[in-house]
Design a protein around this motif. Structure first.
Motif, PDB file in Angstrom:
ATOM      1  N   UNK A  31       0.844  -1.198   0.000  1.00 34.94           N
ATOM      2  CA  UNK A  31       0.000   0.000   0.000  1.00 34.94           C
ATOM      3  C   UNK A  31       0.879   1.249   0.000  1.00 34.94           C
ATOM      4  N   UNK A  32       1.971   1.227   0.753  1.00 33.72           N
ATOM      5  CA  UNK A  32       2.890   2.368   0.771  1.00 33.72           C
ATOM      6  C   UNK A  32       3.505   2.594  -0.607  1.00 33.72           C
ATOM      7  N   UNK A  33       3.883   1.536  -1.286  1.00 25.93           N
ATOM      8  CA  UNK A  33       4.433   1.670  -2.637  1.00 25.93           C
ATOM      9  C   UNK A  33       3.369   2.229  -3.582  1.00 25.93           C
ATOM     10  N   UNK A  34       2.125   1.759  -3.435  1.00 28.04           N
ATOM     11  CA  UNK A  34       1.033   2.282  -4.253  1.00 28.04           C
ATOM     12  C   UNK A  34       0.839   3.778  -4.017  1.00 28.04           C
ATOM     13  N   UNK A  35       0.887   4.214  -2.770  1.00 29.11           N
ATOM     14  CA  UNK A  35       0.733   5.636  -2.471  1.00 29.11           C
ATOM     15  C   UNK A  35       1.866   6.462  -3.072  1.00 29.11           C
ATOM     16  N   UNK A  36       3.081   5.947  -3.011  1.00 27.80           N
ATOM     17  CA  UNK A  36       4.226   6.651  -3.592  1.00 27.80           C
ATOM     18  C   UNK A  36       4.087   6.762  -5.104  1.00 27.80           C
ATOM     19  N   UNK A  37       3.692   5.692  -5.763  1.00 26.18           N
ATOM     20  CA  UNK A  37       3.543   5.703  -7.212  1.00 26.18           C
ATOM     21  C   UNK A  37       2.371   6.591  -7.619  1.00 26.18           C
ATOM     22  N   UNK A  38       1.267   6.535  -6.871  1.00 21.98           N
ATOM     23  CA  UNK A  38       0.128   7.384  -7.175  1.00 21.98           C
ATOM     24  C   UNK A  38       0.508   8.867  -7.058  1.00 21.98           C
ATOM     25  N   UNK A  39       1.279   9.194  -6.037  1.00 23.36           N
ATOM     26  CA  UNK A  39       1.737  10.571  -5.872  1.00 23.36           C
ATOM     27  C   UNK A  39       2.667  10.980  -7.018  1.00 23.36           C
ATOM     28  N   UNK A  40       3.445  10.047  -7.518  1.00 23.51           N
ATOM     29  CA  UNK A  40       4.388  10.359  -8.589  1.00 23.51           C
ATOM     30  C   UNK A  40       3.654  10.724  -9.882  1.00 23.51           C
ATOM     31  N   UNK A  41       2.519  10.089 -10.138  1.00 27.69           N
ATOM     32  CA  UNK A  41       1.797  10.316 -11.390  1.00 27.69           C
ATOM     33  C   UNK A  41       0.598  11.245 -11.241  1.00 27.69           C
ATOM     34  N   UNK A  42       0.505  11.950 -10.121  1.00 29.23           N
ATOM     35  CA  UNK A  42      -0.588  12.899  -9.911  1.00 29.23           C
ATOM     36  C   UNK A  42      -0.093  14.300 -10.241  1.00 29.23           C
TER      37      UNK A  42
END
Length: 135
Positions: free
Chosen positions: A121-132
């Motif tokens: 979930x932490x990796x998902x949050x980091x990746x989501x933030x990267x592409x927002x």
């Protein structure tokens, strides 16, 4: 002639080597997760900072990434690694647990699985933030 069974005879003997091995496993497991946390946290923070700079250069009219978004993944990563590190306790105890070995082994895998899910979930949050794109 019946023999009386004493309490000392009924309790299975635990070898000192298996206790030492179990405690060593617990300690190395915990230390490994502390080192893993610092490695992942530093690399994630560097990625977040790099992406914030890149977004501000590439999208000059947009606001920069907010602080609540920038390190929003870090708490989840910390929780996941703490839970995964705590999994070492039943894992180490399973080495000298005797009849409770199977239960402790299942508990180890269950707690480790919860920790891994939190880390993903932490990796998902980091990746989501990267592409927002900032608003």
């Amino acid at each position: 002639m019946s023999e009386d069974v004493t309490v000392a005879d009924a309790v299975p003997k635990v070898k000192a080597g298996s206790v030492f091995g179990g405690v060593a496993f617990m300690v190395f497991w915990a230390v490994g997760h502390v080192v893993l946390f610092y490695g992942l946290a530093v690399s994630g923070i560097l990625i977040d900072v790099f992406l914030a700079i890149l977004k501000s250069v590439m999208l000059p009219g947009k606001a920069s990434t907010g602080a609540h978004e920038m390190l929003g993944w870090e708490g989840t990563l910390r929780a996941g690694l703490i839970v995964a590190g705590v999994a070492g306790i039943p894992g180490g105890m399973a080495m000298f647990g005797g009849e409770r070995r199977k239960l402790l082994g299942r508990l180890f895998w269950l707690v480790l699985g919860v920790g891994v899910v939190l880390e993903l979930v932490a990796v998902f949050l980091l990746v989501r933030n990267a592409f927002t794109i900032p608003a």
